[in-house]
Design an enzyme around this catalytic site. Sequence first.
Site, PDB file in Angstrom:
ATOM      1  N   GLY A   8     -16.089 -69.177   0.901  1.00  0.00           N
ATOM      2  CA  GLY A   8     -16.206 -67.722   0.994  1.00  0.00           C
ATOM      3  C   GLY A   8     -17.431 -67.315   1.788  1.00  0.00           C
ATOM      4  N   GLY A  66     -18.459 -64.137   2.406  1.00  0.00           N
ATOM      5  CA  GLY A  66     -18.771 -62.728   2.152  1.00  0.00           C
ATOM      6  C   GLY A  66     -20.255 -62.589   1.846  1.00  0.00           C
ATOM      7  N   PHE A  67     -20.616 -61.500   1.164  1.00  0.00           N
ATOM      8  CA  PHE A  67     -22.024 -61.252   0.847  1.00  0.00           C
ATOM      9  C   PHE A  67     -22.655 -62.437   0.109  1.00  0.00           C
ATOM     10  CE2 PHE A  67     -20.851 -56.756   1.335  1.00  0.00           C
ATOM     11  CZ  PHE A  67     -21.945 -56.295   2.033  1.00  0.00           C
ATOM     12  N   VAL A 123      -8.801 -72.235   1.591  1.00  0.00           N
ATOM     13  CA  VAL A 123      -8.829 -73.222   0.501  1.00  0.00           C
ATOM     14  C   VAL A 123      -7.693 -72.894  -0.457  1.00  0.00           C
ATOM     15  CG1 VAL A 123     -10.170 -74.089  -1.445  1.00  0.00           C
ATOM     16  CG2 VAL A 123     -11.299 -73.628   0.743  1.00  0.00           C
ATOM     17  N   GLU A 174     -14.729 -41.977  -0.794  1.00  0.00           N
ATOM     18  CA  GLU A 174     -15.107 -42.091   0.618  1.00  0.00           C
ATOM     19  C   GLU A 174     -13.866 -42.010   1.515  1.00  0.00           C
ATOM     20  OE1 GLU A 174     -17.399 -45.725   0.490  1.00  0.00           O
ATOM     21  OE2 GLU A 174     -19.254 -44.649   0.030  1.00  0.00           O
ATOM     22  N   ASP A 223     -17.991 -61.164  -6.447  1.00  0.00           N
ATOM     23  CA  ASP A 223     -16.867 -60.500  -7.110  1.00  0.00           C
ATOM     24  C   ASP A 223     -15.976 -61.460  -7.894  1.00  0.00           C
ATOM     25  OD1 ASP A 223     -17.737 -58.162  -6.022  1.00  0.00           O
ATOM     26  OD2 ASP A 223     -15.963 -57.778  -4.785  1.00  0.00           O
TER      27      ASP A 223
HETATM   28  C1  LIG Z   1     -13.671 -50.784   0.204  1.00  0.00           C
HETATM   29  C2  LIG Z   1     -14.910 -51.320  -0.477  1.00  0.00           C
HETATM   30  C3  LIG Z   1     -16.086 -50.586  -0.444  1.00  0.00           C
HETATM   31  C4  LIG Z   1     -17.246 -51.091  -1.058  1.00  0.00           C
HETATM   32  N1  LIG Z   1     -18.406 -50.367  -0.997  1.00  0.00           N
HETATM   33  C5  LIG Z   1     -19.543 -50.899  -1.513  1.00  0.00           C
HETATM   34  C6  LIG Z   1     -20.784 -50.222  -1.392  1.00  0.00           C
HETATM   35  O1  LIG Z   1     -20.860 -49.125  -0.826  1.00  0.00           O
HETATM   36  N2  LIG Z   1     -21.893 -50.819  -1.905  1.00  0.00           N
HETATM   37  C7  LIG Z   1     -21.837 -52.038  -2.518  1.00  0.00           C
HETATM   38  O2  LIG Z   1     -22.879 -52.550  -2.947  1.00  0.00           O
HETATM   39  N3  LIG Z   1     -20.682 -52.686  -2.667  1.00  0.00           N
HETATM   40  C8  LIG Z   1     -19.533 -52.157  -2.182  1.00  0.00           C
HETATM   41  N4  LIG Z   1     -18.355 -52.818  -2.308  1.00  0.00           N
HETATM   42  C9  LIG Z   1     -18.333 -54.076  -3.048  1.00  0.00           C
HETATM   43  C10 LIG Z   1     -18.801 -55.229  -2.199  1.00  0.00           C
HETATM   44  O3  LIG Z   1     -18.245 -55.164  -0.912  1.00  0.00           O
HETATM   45  C11 LIG Z   1     -18.405 -56.518  -2.905  1.00  0.00           C
HETATM   46  O4  LIG Z   1     -18.989 -56.510  -4.180  1.00  0.00           O
HETATM   47  C12 LIG Z   1     -18.878 -57.733  -2.130  1.00  0.00           C
HETATM   48  O5  LIG Z   1     -18.252 -57.796  -0.870  1.00  0.00           O
HETATM   49  C13 LIG Z   1     -18.590 -59.010  -2.905  1.00  0.00           C
HETATM   50  O6  LIG Z   1     -19.057 -60.078  -2.158  1.00  0.00           O
HETATM   51  P1  LIG Z   1     -18.402 -61.519  -2.311  1.00  0.00           P
HETATM   52  O7  LIG Z   1     -19.181 -62.424  -1.423  1.00  0.00           O
HETATM   53  O8  LIG Z   1     -18.260 -61.859  -3.737  1.00  0.00           O
HETATM   54  O9  LIG Z   1     -16.912 -61.355  -1.793  1.00  0.00           O
HETATM   55  P2  LIG Z   1     -16.358 -60.902  -0.374  1.00  0.00           P
HETATM   56  O10 LIG Z   1     -17.341 -60.102   0.365  1.00  0.00           O
HETATM   57  O11 LIG Z   1     -15.024 -60.328  -0.665  1.00  0.00           O
HETATM   58  O12 LIG Z   1     -16.164 -62.269   0.399  1.00  0.00           O
HETATM   59  C14 LIG Z   1     -15.233 -63.227  -0.018  1.00  0.00           C
HETATM   60  C15 LIG Z   1     -14.910 -64.114   1.147  1.00  0.00           C
HETATM   61  O13 LIG Z   1     -14.125 -65.209   0.679  1.00  0.00           O
HETATM   62  C16 LIG Z   1     -13.107 -65.489   1.611  1.00  0.00           C
HETATM   63  N5  LIG Z   1     -12.013 -66.131   0.888  1.00  0.00           N
HETATM   64  C17 LIG Z   1     -11.308 -65.628  -0.147  1.00  0.00           C
HETATM   65  N6  LIG Z   1     -10.408 -66.535  -0.580  1.00  0.00           N
HETATM   66  C18 LIG Z   1     -10.554 -67.629   0.200  1.00  0.00           C
HETATM   67  C19 LIG Z   1      -9.904 -68.885   0.256  1.00  0.00           C
HETATM   68  N7  LIG Z   1      -8.919 -69.204  -0.605  1.00  0.00           N
HETATM   69  N8  LIG Z   1     -10.290 -69.779   1.191  1.00  0.00           N
HETATM   70  C20 LIG Z   1     -11.290 -69.476   2.068  1.00  0.00           C
HETATM   71  N9  LIG Z   1     -11.941 -68.284   2.055  1.00  0.00           N
HETATM   72  C21 LIG Z   1     -11.578 -67.390   1.137  1.00  0.00           C
HETATM   73  C22 LIG Z   1     -12.734 -64.119   2.166  1.00  0.00           C
HETATM   74  O14 LIG Z   1     -12.134 -64.230   3.446  1.00  0.00           O
HETATM   75  C23 LIG Z   1     -14.099 -63.421   2.218  1.00  0.00           C
HETATM   76  O15 LIG Z   1     -14.725 -63.593   3.471  1.00  0.00           O
HETATM   77  C24 LIG Z   1     -17.192 -52.336  -1.722  1.00  0.00           C
HETATM   78  C25 LIG Z   1     -15.998 -53.051  -1.753  1.00  0.00           C
HETATM   79  C26 LIG Z   1     -14.866 -52.558  -1.138  1.00  0.00           C
HETATM   80  C27 LIG Z   1     -13.591 -53.346  -1.174  1.00  0.00           C
END
Ligand SMILES: Cc1cc2nc3c(=O)[nH]c(=O)nc-3n(C[C@H](O)[C@H](O)[C@H](O)COP(=O)(O)OP(=O)(O)OC[C@H]3O[C@@H](n4cnc5c(N)ncnc54)[C@H](O)[C@@H]3O)c2cc1C
Length: 445
Positions: A11, A13-14, A79, A165, A295
């Site tokens: 992953g 993401g953040f 994955v 939003e 998340d």
């Molecule tokens: C529309 C929206 C608006 C938001 N606004 C805000 C805000 O204003 N402020 C704030 O603080 N938070 C906000 N959030 C929440 C914030 O974006 C999330 O909490 C944050 O992105 C979580 O980070 P993460 O790294 O856990 O997951 P993510 O950022 O979702 O990253 C997960 C990554 O894992 C990858 N992945 C998933 N499954 C697989 C797999 N099986 N194999 C390989 N890769 C995989 C995905 O492609 C992705 O790149 C918002 C969320 C959304 C959806």
Amino acid sequence: MDDSYQVIVVGGGFAGVAAAKELGRKGVRVLLIDSNNYHQFQPLLYQVATSQIGVSAIARPLRSVFRRYKSVKVLTAKVSSVDTARKTVTTTDGRTLRGQILVLAVGAVPNFFNTPGAEEHAYPLYSVTDATKLGTGLTRLLDQADRNDGMVDVVVVGGGPTGVETAGAMAENVKYVVRKYFSPELASRCRVHLVDMVPSVLNAFSKKSQAYAAEHLGKVGVQLRMGVGVTEVRADGVSLADGTFIPAQIVVWAGGLKAGDLISGSGLAQGRGGRIDVRPDLTAPDVDGVYVLGDAANITDDAGNKLPQLGSVAQQAGKWAAHNIIADLNGGTRKPFHYVDKGYMAMVGRGAAVAELGRKRYQLQGTLAFLSWLLVHLALLSGIQQKVRALFSWLNGYILHSPAQVVVSGPVDRAMEDEDPARPDTPEKLPVGEQPGAGLPSAGQ
Ligand SMILES: Cc1cc2nc3c(=O)[nH]c(=O)nc-3n(C[C@H](O)[C@H](O)[C@H](O)COP(=O)(O)OP(=O)(O)OC[C@H]3O[C@@H](n4cnc5c(N)ncnc54)[C@H](O)[C@@H]3O)c2cc1C
């Protein structure tokens, strides 16, 4: 099997990026796997769906993020399964990779709460793909309504920050863009509804912020239906628990999240929302050497309260987990996660936002909150080019009120789509940075 990696992060993401960066800084050998070749900035997805900014402002190639981190390798692959005991992950193309430590940072998927028809008919807003599909759907709808004098009814389900939003941006597009670039008459046929079972928008915010947001949404024309749940989503609209029906050609689902299949198939015990209740040091319970972040996890603060699914929680947890991983690799001691709460904010529309800053929740509404929102999101965006693109779009659209351009990302109906074999099926097939803006006439591209 390649097991030369000390840490495998699934992953980008953040959470995953923050963890891999911190590990990379210390020279730890990391394999970062993501199904996309880019990092996406979810907080601005609604601006892509409403054509306020282009995809290239919110998505940055992961290899660019890690170009200076020699010990971090990026692999684009999905994955499909994880073996937490053996510390292996298997990709959909059949590769199995092993690390000494696994980090699962795969985010979440939309939770439709078993609402009949929702998965089939509603547009979620959790990825770049979702945002561009929604934008294209909106464009098609407007063009159709322009041709056949039909209605444009959009229902946004979920009155949290994402729903507010999105609904605010859509209503402002009707007010400022459809009116000008199609016709005032078509704008009079457009309606944006915001529905939630809780009685007020922005439930997690103060009453003052809720009242401000509701008033501003009303001013720009959003029709609020608060305190009533959605019982069914159909191709032609949504049914509500009070027996009423809102006709709609587009339903946007901003109604909640849950952990995805990789987490549910991991064998780890799942808690609320299907997420993993991680220990205070961010490791998964009942297994060694596995961290679950962002998340995908239920993360607690110092007092044991569950933290919300926010970018700031994911980012801070990623960095903290990296320090604990380094301790694991060096025989040190892991420390319990300490979250620095900076508060939260939501954009309601042009010049209008709410912010509740810091642990004391210092409240701002209106222009100051709006400017703070722009600055915070600009600072959080990954990459100079992305920041410049976003800033330019915002200056153009919000500050200078410059005339909009009409951007159409795809053919307006199915027949035309079939005739165009060159058109990629999904946005991922285009190099990030070259994707067209999605959907609606744009105020900022
Ligand atoms: C529309 C929206 C608006 C938001 N606004 C805000 C805000 O204003 N402020 C704030 O603080 N938070 C906000 N959030 C929440 C914030 O974006 C999330 O909490 C944050 O992105 C979580 O980070 P993460 O790294 O856990 O997951 P993510 O950022 O979702 O990253 C997960 C990554 O894992 C990858 N992945 C998933 N499954 C697989 C797999 N099986 N194999 C390989 N890769 C995989 C995905 O492609 C992705 O790149 C918002 C969320 C959304 C959806």
